[in-house]
Design a protein around this motif. Sequence first.
Motif, PDB file in Angstrom:
ATOM      1  N   CYS A  13      -9.705   1.177  -0.431  1.00 15.20           N
ATOM      2  CA  CYS A  13      -9.287   2.158   0.562  1.00 15.20           C
ATOM      3  C   CYS A  13     -10.262   3.329   0.509  1.00 15.20           C
ATOM      4  O   CYS A  13     -10.780   3.658  -0.562  1.00 15.20           O
ATOM      5  CB  CYS A  13      -7.886   2.619   0.151  1.00 15.20           C
TER       6      CYS A  13
ATOM      7  N   SER B  35     -11.341   7.382   2.249  1.00 19.43           N
ATOM      8  CA  SER B  35     -10.949   8.501   3.096  1.00 19.43           C
ATOM      9  C   SER B  35     -12.182   9.345   3.388  1.00 19.43           C
ATOM     10  O   SER B  35     -12.933   9.696   2.474  1.00 19.43           O
ATOM     11  CB  SER B  35      -9.912   9.337   2.354  1.00 19.43           C
TER      12      SER B  35
ATOM     13  N   HIS C  37      -7.435   6.792  -7.621  1.00 22.08           N
ATOM     14  CA  HIS C  37      -8.686   7.240  -7.018  1.00 22.08           C
ATOM     15  C   HIS C  37      -9.754   7.293  -8.088  1.00 22.08           C
ATOM     16  O   HIS C  37      -9.472   7.655  -9.229  1.00 22.08           O
ATOM     17  CB  HIS C  37      -8.525   8.652  -6.438  1.00 22.08           C
TER      18      HIS C  37
ATOM     19  N   ARG D 132      -1.303   3.916  -6.622  1.00 16.08           N
ATOM     20  CA  ARG D 132      -2.712   3.929  -6.223  1.00 16.08           C
ATOM     21  C   ARG D 132      -3.502   4.652  -7.301  1.00 16.08           C
ATOM     22  O   ARG D 132      -2.950   5.383  -8.119  1.00 16.08           O
ATOM     23  CB  ARG D 132      -2.913   4.630  -4.864  1.00 16.08           C
TER      24      ARG D 132
ATOM     25  N   MET E  31       3.402   9.696   8.710  1.00 17.64           N
ATOM     26  CA  MET E  31       3.554   9.569   7.269  1.00 17.64           C
ATOM     27  C   MET E  31       4.249  10.830   6.773  1.00 17.64           C
ATOM     28  O   MET E  31       3.830  11.936   7.083  1.00 17.64           O
ATOM     29  CB  MET E  31       2.178   9.442   6.610  1.00 17.64           C
TER      30      MET E  31
ATOM     31  N   HIS F 277       0.856  -1.191   0.000  1.00 19.81           N
ATOM     32  CA  HIS F 277       0.000   0.000   0.000  1.00 19.81           C
ATOM     33  C   HIS F 277       0.891   1.240   0.000  1.00 19.81           C
ATOM     34  O   HIS F 277       1.609   1.494   0.962  1.00 19.81           O
ATOM     35  CB  HIS F 277      -0.916   0.009   1.227  1.00 19.81           C
TER      36      HIS F 277
ATOM     37  N   GLU G 151      -8.090  15.165   1.282  1.00 18.58           N
ATOM     38  CA  GLU G 151      -7.328  14.040   0.768  1.00 18.58           C
ATOM     39  C   GLU G 151      -6.802  14.346  -0.622  1.00 18.58           C
ATOM     40  O   GLU G 151      -6.355  13.481  -1.336  1.00 18.58           O
ATOM     41  CB  GLU G 151      -8.241  12.794   0.782  1.00 18.58           C
TER      42      GLU G 151
ATOM     43  N   VAL H 208      -3.812  -0.375  -5.240  1.00 22.29           N
ATOM     44  CA  VAL H 208      -4.828   0.152  -4.320  1.00 22.29           C
ATOM     45  C   VAL H 208      -5.797   1.072  -5.057  1.00 22.29           C
ATOM     46  O   VAL H 208      -5.377   1.952  -5.804  1.00 22.29           O
ATOM     47  CB  VAL H 208      -4.159   0.953  -3.173  1.00 22.29           C
TER      48      VAL H 208
ATOM     49  N   ARG I  74       1.428  13.022  -0.934  1.00 23.74           N
ATOM     50  CA  ARG I  74       1.531  14.021  -2.000  1.00 23.74           C
ATOM     51  C   ARG I  74       0.246  14.830  -2.151  1.00 23.74           C
ATOM     52  O   ARG I  74       0.072  15.526  -3.123  1.00 23.74           O
ATOM     53  CB  ARG I  74       1.851  13.344  -3.336  1.00 23.74           C
ATOM     54  N   GLN I  75      -0.685  14.686  -1.214  1.00 26.10           N
ATOM     55  CA  GLN I  75      -1.960  15.420  -1.301  1.00 26.10           C
ATOM     56  C   GLN I  75      -2.557  15.293  -2.701  1.00 26.10           C
ATOM     57  O   GLN I  75      -2.746  16.267  -3.425  1.00 26.10           O
ATOM     58  CB  GLN I  75      -1.752  16.870  -0.891  1.00 26.10           C
ATOM     59  N   CYS I  76      -2.825  14.043  -3.061  1.00 25.11           N
ATOM     60  CA  CYS I  76      -3.223  13.775  -4.448  1.00 25.11           C
ATOM     61  C   CYS I  76      -4.658  14.176  -4.744  1.00 25.11           C
ATOM     62  O   CYS I  76      -5.468  14.326  -3.845  1.00 25.11           O
ATOM     63  CB  CYS I  76      -3.060  12.302  -4.803  1.00 25.11           C
TER      64      CYS I  76
ATOM     65  N   ASN J  35      -0.848  11.392   9.426  1.00 21.90           N
ATOM     66  CA  ASN J  35      -0.357  12.116   8.255  1.00 21.90           C
ATOM     67  C   ASN J  35      -0.701  13.590   8.441  1.00 21.90           C
ATOM     68  O   ASN J  35      -1.857  13.980   8.237  1.00 21.90           O
ATOM     69  CB  ASN J  35      -1.030  11.537   6.999  1.00 21.90           C
TER      70      ASN J  35
ATOM     71  N   THR K  43      -9.027   6.136   6.052  1.00 23.20           N
ATOM     72  CA  THR K  43      -8.423   7.385   6.521  1.00 23.20           C
ATOM     73  C   THR K  43      -9.523   8.293   7.068  1.00 23.20           C
ATOM     74  O   THR K  43     -10.556   8.468   6.425  1.00 23.20           O
ATOM     75  CB  THR K  43      -7.712   8.110   5.358  1.00 23.20           C
TER      76      THR K  43
ATOM     77  N   ALA L 216     -11.860   9.029  -2.519  1.00 25.20           N
ATOM     78  CA  ALA L 216     -11.458  10.141  -1.657  1.00 25.20           C
ATOM     79  C   ALA L 216     -12.109  11.449  -2.090  1.00 25.20           C
ATOM     80  O   ALA L 216     -11.638  12.519  -1.770  1.00 25.20           O
ATOM     81  CB  ALA L 216      -9.934  10.290  -1.691  1.00 25.20           C
TER      82      ALA L 216
HETATM   83 FE1  CLF Z   1      -5.973   7.176  -1.728  1.00 25.71          FE
HETATM   84 FE2  CLF Z   1      -5.766   8.051   0.650  1.00 25.71          FE
HETATM   85 FE3  CLF Z   1      -6.195   5.486   0.261  1.00 25.71          FE
HETATM   86 FE4  CLF Z   1      -3.872   6.563  -0.286  1.00 25.71          FE
HETATM   87  S1  CLF Z   1      -4.121   8.700  -1.045  1.00 25.71           S
HETATM   88  S2  CLF Z   1      -7.593   7.093  -0.229  1.00 25.71           S
HETATM   89  S3  CLF Z   1      -4.788   6.378   1.726  1.00 25.71           S
HETATM   90  S4  CLF Z   1      -5.048   5.221  -1.602  1.00 25.71           S
HETATM   91 FE5  CLF Z   1      -2.020   8.767   0.105  1.00 25.71          FE
HETATM   92 FE6  CLF Z   1      -2.654  10.634  -1.588  1.00 25.71          FE
HETATM   93 FE7  CLF Z   1      -1.674  11.301   0.741  1.00 25.71          FE
HETATM   94 FE8  CLF Z   1      -4.055  10.270   0.581  1.00 25.71          FE
HETATM   95  S5  CLF Z   1      -0.613  10.193  -0.837  1.00 25.71           S
HETATM   96  S6  CLF Z   1      -3.439  12.201  -0.298  1.00 25.71           S
HETATM   97  S7  CLF Z   1      -2.451   9.705   2.039  1.00 25.71           S
END
Ligand code: CLF
Length: 507
Positions: A144, A146, A57, A55, A292, A42, A80, A111, A296-298, A251, A168, A115
Motif C-alpha cells: 500500500c 500514500s 509502515h 498494518r 472512512m 485491509h 498520512e 498490510v 487514526r492518522q498514524c 478519508n 492513497t 507513507a
Molecule cells: Fe498505511 Fe495509509 Fe496504506 Fe493504511 S494508513 S499507507 S492506507 S496501510 Fe490508514 Fe493510518 Fe489513516 Fe493512513 S489509519 S493514516 S488511512
Amino acid sequence: MDLPVIAPPAPQASGCSAGSCGSTSDQMAGMADALRARVQDHPCYSEDAHHYFARMHVAVAPACNIQCHYCNRKYDCANESRPGVVSEVLTPDQAVKKTLAVAATIPQMTVLGIAGPGDPLANPERTFETFRQLSAKAPDIKLCVSTNGLSLPEHVEELARHNIDHVTITINCVDPDVGAKIYPWIFWNNKRIHGRDAAAILIGQQQKGLEMLVARGILVKVNSVLIPGVNDEHLKEVSRIVKAKGAFLHNVMPLIAEPEHGTFYGVMGQRSPSPAELKALQDACEGDMNMMRHCRQCRADAVGLLGEDRGDEFTMDKIEAMEIDYEAAMLVRAAFREKVSAELQAKRARAHAPLSPALPVAPQIIRFIPRADEQKPLGRPVLMAVAAKNGMVAIHFGHAREFLVYEASAGGARLVGHRKADAYCSGDETCGDGEFTLDRTIKVLAGCEVVLCSRIGYEPWGKLEAAGIQPNGEHAMQPIEEAAMAVWHEMLAAGKLDAKASAAKCA
Ligand code: CLF
Ligand code: SF4
C-alpha cells in the motif's frame, strides 16, 4: 378509515446501518465479491477489518517534493501520519527485514504501507526496491502506498507492475486559489514554483494520477486534511469530483496544528476542527461517497492495529537479534486469516439476517404504524463512546486510550469517529485516580451521551453522569453494534429520544 398495520420487523437490530452510511457493512452490501476480497483484510479500506487486522509502515522515504503548511520536515508526513515524532529512516533492506520480523510475530499484520516520512514517490528507488523485495519474499502481505500525487502519473505503471492494489492520494483542493493557501511551493522540473501556479500543477497531477489508477483497476483512497476557514466548504466539491472519477473511499482527517510542531499553520495559530465540525463535514460528503471514519492518522513507522503502536518492539537492534522462519510464520498467518474471515462472514450474516429472538430486541421494533398524520419520529440518533477491542465492548473505562464513537439510531449503529484519551487508571481498585486526566477525558467525549465500557469505577461514573454522559458497563464482551443498539432501544423505551433533545446534544 385507515386501520393500523403491523410493521414488518426492522431489517436488523444491529450490525449494519441503513442508507449510505459509509460503514463497511453497508459498503459491502452493494459490493461485488471480487471487490470485497480486495478490501476485507485491509484495516484502512474496511471498517470491519480494522478491528482484527493490523498494518505497518516502513519509513524509507525521507524526501518530499512539495511543502504543505501543516508539515514540518523534521516530523513525519502529516498527510498520512501525525506530526510529533521523528521516524527512524530505514534502508530498503532494513525495511524488508523489519517487515518480515513483524509479520512473523504479529499474524494480524496483513498490510505494509509506505507513507513517509516524506513522499514515497519523491523517493522512488527506495520505495520500489522495498516493494520489489517484499513481493518476492512475503507474497501474502498486501502493499500500500500514500502520496501527495505530484509524481504519481509517471509512477502508475510501476505501481501496477509491483501489484500494488491500494493507493492513497492526499487531495486537499481542486481549486488553485484554495491550494495557494495550503501549499507555499512545489519542486517541479528542477525548479521551485510558488503560489497559485504551484497549486495548479499539483492539482492537475493529482487528478491525472487518480484517473490513471482507476483506469488500471487500482483501488484509490483520497485523504483530505480539513482546515477550517481554508478548505472546509470546498471539500464537498473535492469529494464529489473524486467520487465521479472513481475513487473508492474518502478519508477527511482533522488538521493537527500545534505551535510546538513548528509548522506554518501551528505558528500562525490556525485552529484544528472540532470533532463535531469533522463529523458534520463527513456527513455532508457522505451523500456522494463512502467515507472512512476510523483513520487514526498514524505515524510513518506505525506497527500494529490502528490506534495502537507496537513500534518499540521492532527497533532494528531487536530485529537483528530475532531468528525468523518466515515459511513457518506464513502457515500461522494463513490460519489466522481463515479464522477471522469466518468470524467476519458470521458477523455479516448476523447483520443482514432477519431479527433473531436471541438478539436484544426492544418491543418497539415490532410496532403499530400510525396514520401518516400521526407519525412521529422513531427516535433520534445518539452518539455513544465505546472502550473497545476487537469489535467488542472490552476495555475498562480507566484503561481506555481511545474511544470509538458510534451513532446509534433506528437504522442501526455505525462508527462515526474516535476520540483519543489518556488512560488514567493503573488498576481496578484505583479507578478514579488521575483526576486531571479524567476531566480531560470527559471533555474529549463532548457530544457523546453514553459511554460503553467493560467496567468503570464509582468516581468516574459520578463525574460522567454530572457531565451528562451516561456510563454503561452492562454490555461487557458484547459486539459493539449489538450493545449500542440495546442501549439505544432502552433509551427509546424510556422516552429519552424525542427529536428536540438531539439538536442540543449533537451541535
Ligand atoms: Fe498505511 Fe495509509 Fe496504506 Fe493504511 S494508513 S499507507 S492506507 S496501510 Fe490508514 Fe493510518 Fe489513516 Fe493512513 S489509519 S493514516 S488511512
Ligand atoms: Fe510534509 Fe507530506 Fe506535505 Fe511533504 S506531502 S510537505 S512530507 S505533509
